[in-house]
Design a protein around this motif. Structure first.
Motif, PDB file in Angstrom:
ATOM      1  N   LYS A  60      -2.119 -23.447 -21.663  1.00 52.92           N
ATOM      2  CA  LYS A  60      -0.962 -23.775 -20.820  1.00 52.92           C
ATOM      3  C   LYS A  60       0.048 -22.620 -20.796  1.00 52.92           C
ATOM      4  O   LYS A  60       1.254 -22.820 -20.899  1.00 52.92           O
ATOM      5  N   GLY A  61      -0.469 -21.403 -20.719  1.00 52.23           N
ATOM      6  CA  GLY A  61       0.384 -20.228 -20.602  1.00 52.23           C
ATOM      7  C   GLY A  61       0.971 -19.722 -21.904  1.00 52.23           C
ATOM      8  O   GLY A  61       1.718 -18.742 -21.914  1.00 52.23           O
ATOM      9  N   GLN A  62       0.631 -20.344 -23.024  1.00 54.45           N
ATOM     10  CA  GLN A  62       1.137 -19.904 -24.330  1.00 54.45           C
ATOM     11  C   GLN A  62       0.002 -19.377 -25.193  1.00 54.45           C
ATOM     12  O   GLN A  62      -1.137 -19.830 -25.085  1.00 54.45           O
ATOM     13  N   ARG A  63       0.334 -18.420 -26.047  1.00 52.98           N
ATOM     14  CA  ARG A  63      -0.658 -17.890 -26.982  1.00 52.98           C
ATOM     15  C   ARG A  63      -1.058 -19.006 -27.949  1.00 52.98           C
ATOM     16  O   ARG A  63      -0.203 -19.646 -28.551  1.00 52.98           O
ATOM     17  N   GLU A  64      -2.346 -19.208 -28.090  1.00 54.15           N
ATOM     18  CA  GLU A  64      -2.855 -20.297 -28.929  1.00 54.15           C
ATOM     19  C   GLU A  64      -4.216 -19.903 -29.471  1.00 54.15           C
ATOM     20  O   GLU A  64      -5.175 -19.742 -28.715  1.00 54.15           O
ATOM     21  N   GLY A  65      -4.315 -19.717 -30.805  1.00 51.34           N
ATOM     22  CA  GLY A  65      -5.574 -19.281 -31.404  1.00 51.34           C
ATOM     23  C   GLY A  65      -5.418 -17.897 -32.011  1.00 51.34           C
ATOM     24  O   GLY A  65      -4.306 -17.425 -32.262  1.00 51.34           O
ATOM     25  N   THR A  66      -6.523 -17.224 -32.235  1.00 55.39           N
ATOM     26  CA  THR A  66      -6.512 -15.912 -32.888  1.00 55.39           C
ATOM     27  C   THR A  66      -6.512 -14.800 -31.836  1.00 55.39           C
ATOM     28  O   THR A  66      -7.420 -14.718 -31.013  1.00 55.39           O
TER      29      THR A  66
ATOM     30  N   GLY B 241      -3.967 -11.964 -35.674  1.00 55.38           N
ATOM     31  CA  GLY B 241      -3.983 -13.220 -36.400  1.00 55.38           C
ATOM     32  C   GLY B 241      -3.768 -14.426 -35.516  1.00 55.38           C
ATOM     33  O   GLY B 241      -3.903 -14.367 -34.295  1.00 55.38           O
ATOM     34  N   GLU B 242      -3.418 -15.527 -36.167  1.00 54.45           N
ATOM     35  CA  GLU B 242      -3.325 -16.811 -35.513  1.00 54.45           C
ATOM     36  C   GLU B 242      -1.975 -17.033 -34.834  1.00 54.45           C
ATOM     37  O   GLU B 242      -0.933 -16.592 -35.345  1.00 54.45           O
ATOM     38  N   TYR B 243      -2.038 -17.725 -33.713  1.00 55.53           N
ATOM     39  CA  TYR B 243      -0.851 -18.161 -32.978  1.00 55.53           C
ATOM     40  C   TYR B 243      -0.928 -19.663 -32.755  1.00 55.53           C
ATOM     41  O   TYR B 243      -2.030 -20.224 -32.596  1.00 55.53           O
TER      42      TYR B 243
ATOM     43  N   ILE C  67       3.758 -18.620 -30.998  1.00 55.64           N
ATOM     44  CA  ILE C  67       4.354 -17.854 -32.102  1.00 55.64           C
ATOM     45  C   ILE C  67       3.305 -17.601 -33.187  1.00 55.64           C
ATOM     46  O   ILE C  67       2.303 -18.312 -33.280  1.00 55.64           O
ATOM     47  N   ARG C  68       3.548 -16.586 -34.026  1.00 56.09           N
ATOM     48  CA  ARG C  68       2.649 -16.294 -35.144  1.00 56.09           C
ATOM     49  C   ARG C  68       2.677 -17.486 -36.114  1.00 56.09           C
ATOM     50  O   ARG C  68       3.742 -17.878 -36.599  1.00 56.09           O
ATOM     51  N   GLN C  69       1.512 -18.042 -36.390  1.00 59.23           N
ATOM     52  CA  GLN C  69       1.441 -19.222 -37.257  1.00 59.23           C
ATOM     53  C   GLN C  69       0.065 -19.288 -37.876  1.00 59.23           C
ATOM     54  O   GLN C  69      -0.938 -19.328 -37.167  1.00 59.23           O
TER      55      GLN C  69
END
Length: 202
Positions: A92-98, A111-113, A117-119
């Motif tokens: 949905k337009g957001q960084r999600e995953g590695t 890394g993971e998002y 955000i970085r998470q």
């Protein structure tokens, strides 16, 4: 609260030239001494705890934006107004995953998002070649991690908080381990090695 038995080994990063060096020594009521040395960082890259780049906040781009793949729900490459470049999965337009973020200043995060955000787990490589590898929370370094100083090769391992501005852990020098802490981006380590290094990672 005073930190007894710790010595400053890495100053807060600053772009200022080396201005001077001040050293002081104090004694507490038990006769033990604390030595601290404060020094501005010069262009030789004296080790310091670096700060991570802020995540880009806007997707309003003129002539850039999504340059390949699917930057809505899929895998793509997106260039932000700041010049930062992200390659990886989107939801949905957001960084999600590695994924991989290459910041305009030369820093790099792999890394993971989650929710843009970085998470989670990640590796942050600073432009001066210092490396943090470990946990991120809400975009900052928080949890178990290791910070490698490129200049000396020393590795601080510990529990990080406040995007790495605070931490408790240790450094190995030769065959010895020293308890250390980071306070306000300054690294302090004991002058006496730990007798039982097996307890450091507990």
């Amino acid at each position: 609260m005073r930190i007894t038995g710790y010595v400053l080994v890495a100053p807060l990063f600053s772009a200022a030239l080396l201005i001077g060096c001040q050293s002081s020594q104090t004694q507490d009521g038990n006769g033990s001494s604390e030595t601290s040395t404060e020094r501005s960082t010069d262009q030789s890259g004296e080790p310091g705890i670096e700060k991570t780049q802020q995540e880009p906040q806007t997707r309003k781009i003129q002539g850039q934006g999504c340059i390949g793949g699917n930057c809505d729900t899929g895998t793509g490459t997106f260039i932000y107004e700041s010049g930062d470049r992200y390659t990886g999965p989107f939801e949905k337009g957001q960084r999600e995953g590695t994924g991989v973020m290459e910041y305009a200043n030369g820093d790099r995060y792999e890394g993971e998002y989650h929710a843009d955000i970085r998470q989670g787990n990640g590796t942050y490589i600073f432009r001066n070649k210092d490396v943090y590898a470990g946990r991120f929370n809400a975009g900052g370094r928080e949890g178990k991690g290791a910070y490698t100083f490129a200049e000396t090769g020393e590795v601080f391992e510990g529990e990080f908080a406040e995007d790495g501005q605070k931490a408790n852990g240790f450094i190995k020098r030769g065959d010895n381990y020293y308890l250390c802490k980071i306070t306000d981006s300054k690294l302090f380590c004991t002058t006496t090695p730990v007798k039982d290094p097996g307890k450091l990672r507990q």
